[in-house]
Scaffold this motif. Sequence first.
Motif, PDB file in Angstrom:
ATOM      1  N   ALA A 204      11.613  78.244  18.114  1.00 19.72           N
ATOM      2  CA  ALA A 204      11.532  76.928  18.755  1.00 19.72           C
ATOM      3  C   ALA A 204      11.376  75.851  17.692  1.00 19.72           C
ATOM      4  O   ALA A 204      10.643  76.031  16.721  1.00 19.72           O
ATOM      5  CB  ALA A 204      10.354  76.878  19.719  1.00 19.72           C
ATOM      6  N   HIS A 205      12.069  74.739  17.884  1.00 17.30           N
ATOM      7  CA  HIS A 205      11.992  73.594  16.969  1.00 17.30           C
ATOM      8  C   HIS A 205      11.934  72.342  17.846  1.00 17.30           C
ATOM      9  O   HIS A 205      12.955  71.877  18.349  1.00 17.30           O
ATOM     10  CB  HIS A 205      13.220  73.571  16.054  1.00 17.30           C
ATOM     11  CG  HIS A 205      13.241  72.444  15.069  1.00 17.30           C
ATOM     12  ND1 HIS A 205      13.274  72.638  13.715  1.00 17.30           N
ATOM     13  CD2 HIS A 205      13.232  71.097  15.249  1.00 17.30           C
ATOM     14  CE1 HIS A 205      13.305  71.461  13.097  1.00 17.30           C
ATOM     15  NE2 HIS A 205      13.279  70.513  14.014  1.00 17.30           N
ATOM     16  N   CYS A 206      10.735  71.813  18.043  1.00 19.43           N
ATOM     17  CA  CYS A 206      10.540  70.731  19.006  1.00 19.43           C
ATOM     18  C   CYS A 206      10.169  69.420  18.329  1.00 19.43           C
ATOM     19  O   CYS A 206       9.296  69.384  17.451  1.00 19.43           O
ATOM     20  CB  CYS A 206       9.454  71.113  20.010  1.00 19.43           C
ATOM     21  SG  CYS A 206       9.873  72.548  21.011  1.00 19.43           S
ATOM     22  N   HIS A 207      10.812  68.343  18.782  1.00 21.91           N
ATOM     23  CA  HIS A 207      10.481  67.001  18.297  1.00 21.91           C
ATOM     24  C   HIS A 207       9.547  66.298  19.267  1.00 21.91           C
ATOM     25  O   HIS A 207       9.437  66.675  20.443  1.00 21.91           O
ATOM     26  CB  HIS A 207      11.759  66.204  18.051  1.00 21.91           C
ATOM     27  CG  HIS A 207      12.426  66.555  16.752  1.00 21.91           C
ATOM     28  ND1 HIS A 207      12.257  65.820  15.610  1.00 21.91           N
ATOM     29  CD2 HIS A 207      13.224  67.597  16.410  1.00 21.91           C
ATOM     30  CE1 HIS A 207      12.932  66.377  14.621  1.00 21.91           C
ATOM     31  NE2 HIS A 207      13.530  67.462  15.081  1.00 21.91           N
ATOM     32  N   ASP A 208       8.895  65.253  18.779  1.00 29.30           N
ATOM     33  CA  ASP A 208       7.748  64.668  19.485  1.00 29.30           C
ATOM     34  C   ASP A 208       8.044  63.321  20.121  1.00 29.30           C
ATOM     35  O   ASP A 208       7.136  62.508  20.301  1.00 29.30           O
ATOM     36  CB  ASP A 208       6.566  64.529  18.508  1.00 29.30           C
ATOM     37  CG  ASP A 208       5.220  64.583  19.213  1.00 29.30           C
ATOM     38  OD1 ASP A 208       5.099  65.323  20.192  1.00 29.30           O
ATOM     39  OD2 ASP A 208       4.303  63.875  18.762  1.00 29.30           O
ATOM     40  N   ASP A 209       9.296  63.061  20.480  1.00 31.79           N
ATOM     41  CA  ASP A 209       9.671  61.750  21.001  1.00 31.79           C
ATOM     42  C   ASP A 209       8.887  61.368  22.251  1.00 31.79           C
ATOM     43  O   ASP A 209       8.621  60.184  22.491  1.00 31.79           O
ATOM     44  CB  ASP A 209      11.174  61.717  21.287  1.00 31.79           C
ATOM     45  CG  ASP A 209      11.992  61.912  20.021  1.00 31.79           C
ATOM     46  OD1 ASP A 209      12.586  60.950  19.534  1.00 31.79           O
ATOM     47  OD2 ASP A 209      12.000  63.044  19.502  1.00 31.79           O
ATOM     48  N   LEU A 210       8.511  62.333  23.078  1.00 38.04           N
ATOM     49  CA  LEU A 210       7.700  62.064  24.268  1.00 38.04           C
ATOM     50  C   LEU A 210       6.286  62.621  24.124  1.00 38.04           C
ATOM     51  O   LEU A 210       5.557  62.753  25.113  1.00 38.04           O
ATOM     52  CB  LEU A 210       8.375  62.671  25.511  1.00 38.04           C
ATOM     53  CG  LEU A 210       9.723  62.054  25.895  1.00 38.04           C
ATOM     54  CD1 LEU A 210      10.325  62.785  27.079  1.00 38.04           C
ATOM     55  CD2 LEU A 210       9.565  60.563  26.213  1.00 38.04           C
ATOM     56  N   GLY A 211       5.893  62.939  22.895  1.00 39.52           N
ATOM     57  CA  GLY A 211       4.541  63.423  22.650  1.00 39.52           C
ATOM     58  C   GLY A 211       4.303  64.845  23.127  1.00 39.52           C
ATOM     59  O   GLY A 211       3.154  65.245  23.319  1.00 39.52           O
ATOM     60  N   LEU A 212       5.367  65.638  23.281  1.00 42.66           N
ATOM     61  CA  LEU A 212       5.240  66.978  23.853  1.00 42.66           C
ATOM     62  C   LEU A 212       5.614  68.096  22.882  1.00 42.66           C
ATOM     63  O   LEU A 212       5.750  69.249  23.296  1.00 42.66           O
ATOM     64  CB  LEU A 212       6.129  67.087  25.103  1.00 42.66           C
ATOM     65  CG  LEU A 212       5.725  66.227  26.295  1.00 42.66           C
ATOM     66  CD1 LEU A 212       6.796  66.289  27.376  1.00 42.66           C
ATOM     67  CD2 LEU A 212       4.386  66.694  26.859  1.00 42.66           C
ATOM     68  N   ALA A 213       5.770  67.780  21.607  1.00 46.99           N
ATOM     69  CA  ALA A 213       6.278  68.792  20.670  1.00 46.99           C
ATOM     70  C   ALA A 213       5.394  70.028  20.606  1.00 46.99           C
ATOM     71  O   ALA A 213       5.888  71.164  20.630  1.00 46.99           O
ATOM     72  CB  ALA A 213       6.435  68.189  19.274  1.00 46.99           C
ATOM     73  N   VAL A 214       4.083  69.853  20.511  1.00 48.75           N
ATOM     74  CA  VAL A 214       3.190  71.003  20.437  1.00 48.75           C
ATOM     75  C   VAL A 214       3.162  71.743  21.770  1.00 48.75           C
ATOM     76  O   VAL A 214       3.262  72.974  21.817  1.00 48.75           O
ATOM     77  CB  VAL A 214       1.768  70.559  20.021  1.00 48.75           C
ATOM     78  CG1 VAL A 214       0.776  71.713  20.176  1.00 48.75           C
ATOM     79  CG2 VAL A 214       1.768  70.073  18.576  1.00 48.75           C
ATOM     80  N   ALA A 215       3.037  71.003  22.869  1.00 44.63           N
ATOM     81  CA  ALA A 215       3.019  71.642  24.192  1.00 44.63           C
ATOM     82  C   ALA A 215       4.306  72.399  24.457  1.00 44.63           C
ATOM     83  O   ALA A 215       4.288  73.527  24.977  1.00 44.63           O
ATOM     84  CB  ALA A 215       2.790  70.586  25.268  1.00 44.63           C
TER      85      ALA A 215
END
Length: 516
Positions: A204-215
């Motif tokens: 998984a490689h998630c970006h934080d544009d909506l503040g949800l990258a860690v979740a």
Amino acid sequence: MTQPHPTARIRIFDTTLRDGEQSPGVALNHAQKLEIAHQLARMGVDVIEAGFPIASPGDLEGVSRIAREVRGPVIAGLARANRTDIEAAAKAVEAAEKARIHTFIATSPIHMAKKLNLEPDAVVERAVQAVTYARSFVDDVEFSAEDATRSAPEFLIRIFQAAVEAGATTINIPDTVGYTTPDEIRTLFARIRAALPGHVILSAHCHDDLGLAVANSIAAAEGGARQIECTVNGIGERAGNASLEELVMAFHTRKDHYGLETGIRTRELYRASRLVSRLSGMPVQPNKAVVGDNAFAHESGIHQDGVLKARETYEIMNAELVGREAAVLVMGKHSGRAAFRKALTDLGYADLPDDKVQHLFARFKDLADRKGQIYADDLRALVEARSDIPQTFTLEGFQITSGMNMTPVAFVRLNTPDGPVDATAHGDGPVEAAIQAINRITQITPELETYRIQAVTGGGDALGEVSIGARYGETSLHGTGVATDVVEASARAWLRVINQVVAGMGKTRSITQTTP
């Protein structure tokens, strides 16, 4: 929900040196990248994505140097799905103890139509060709579908199955624009997990544009991901990436719930955060989880009372677990060299060579004379401010004349290749006056772009840490300086920038990077 097996292991794929370095204003030289890579290895990350080798000759050399000198983690180089990129990545990682090529192509309808101008069949063909070619260089190939969370799941399964048949060993499903939600990504990973062979690692490689990258990253792990791509402090493109320290401590603290664990040495987290913040010039927000200055601070009287009686009342993890001993009194002005060396060792700096320790000890004695009591974070700041850049110019001394309704004047003396040289200059403030005087002596005039200052420890005699971002022609540069005097810290930071110019350091990006 079915709980994962209690011993399930999450691989930590750190992309601080690739995606993190794409943060606006970040400019790391080879020595700084290597220093971060060694810290990542010390911390126990499984994979270091060391850069995007095709971006420039400098990027290729930076990845190559890490591949040659860093042992332990897999060293990965990023490549688009074409032969030129893959050849550059292969060359960059060829000396690695464990090498990986990470190749990618976009799969969402908007990317295929607007950016690639390719039909889906052609995208699958390119992916297969890229993975096949990458496998001719290394056994460990990761394939990513850029903008996967806005792609059709059926098409993702098709292209992933083709990539696996071509030899991909890890399949990355990135949320490139930070668009998805935890429920969506959990379901997507579970569906793809069921469609691929069991030996293939999902990432998984998630970006934080909506503040949800860690979740979202945690939800992906619940859906079957066994590798998570993240960065120290969550730095990266736009709003950044999933934060390594937050992910690691979430799995550690709630192992009872997730049944997942990493191989990260958690006591190295704070040191890594400080190092990346200093070298990147990106300060950590005070309320940042795990590594922020306020992460273990308690202002409320009710909270303070509870913590004094039992830490567990308001702390779900302790500061020492992540390497935070900021308020620990280490030593004073009467401490000797042996005690200084032991204090450095206790803070994790046992590998410093004797000449560096000698230089730091002189700085320590000077600091101790000014402020008396020295704390752990004071020592960290001294160590982290040590120079990895040839010192063409060094600060010998300065004097400032300033006040209300008068123009600040700075007198500065530098040690230069021609001996001590003095200059006087005016400025809108004492810091600018000092910078102008330095420019007169060195005859080098970078353009100041960013200026930040923060206290290293509390109290009126605290060390101040100044971080400066500058540009010289097409080269981005960054410098830091620490001192109890703000002007001195600023002058040291500016001289670090100047010395980088002289040494030909800094960062010039030669192509626009479009990456997962």
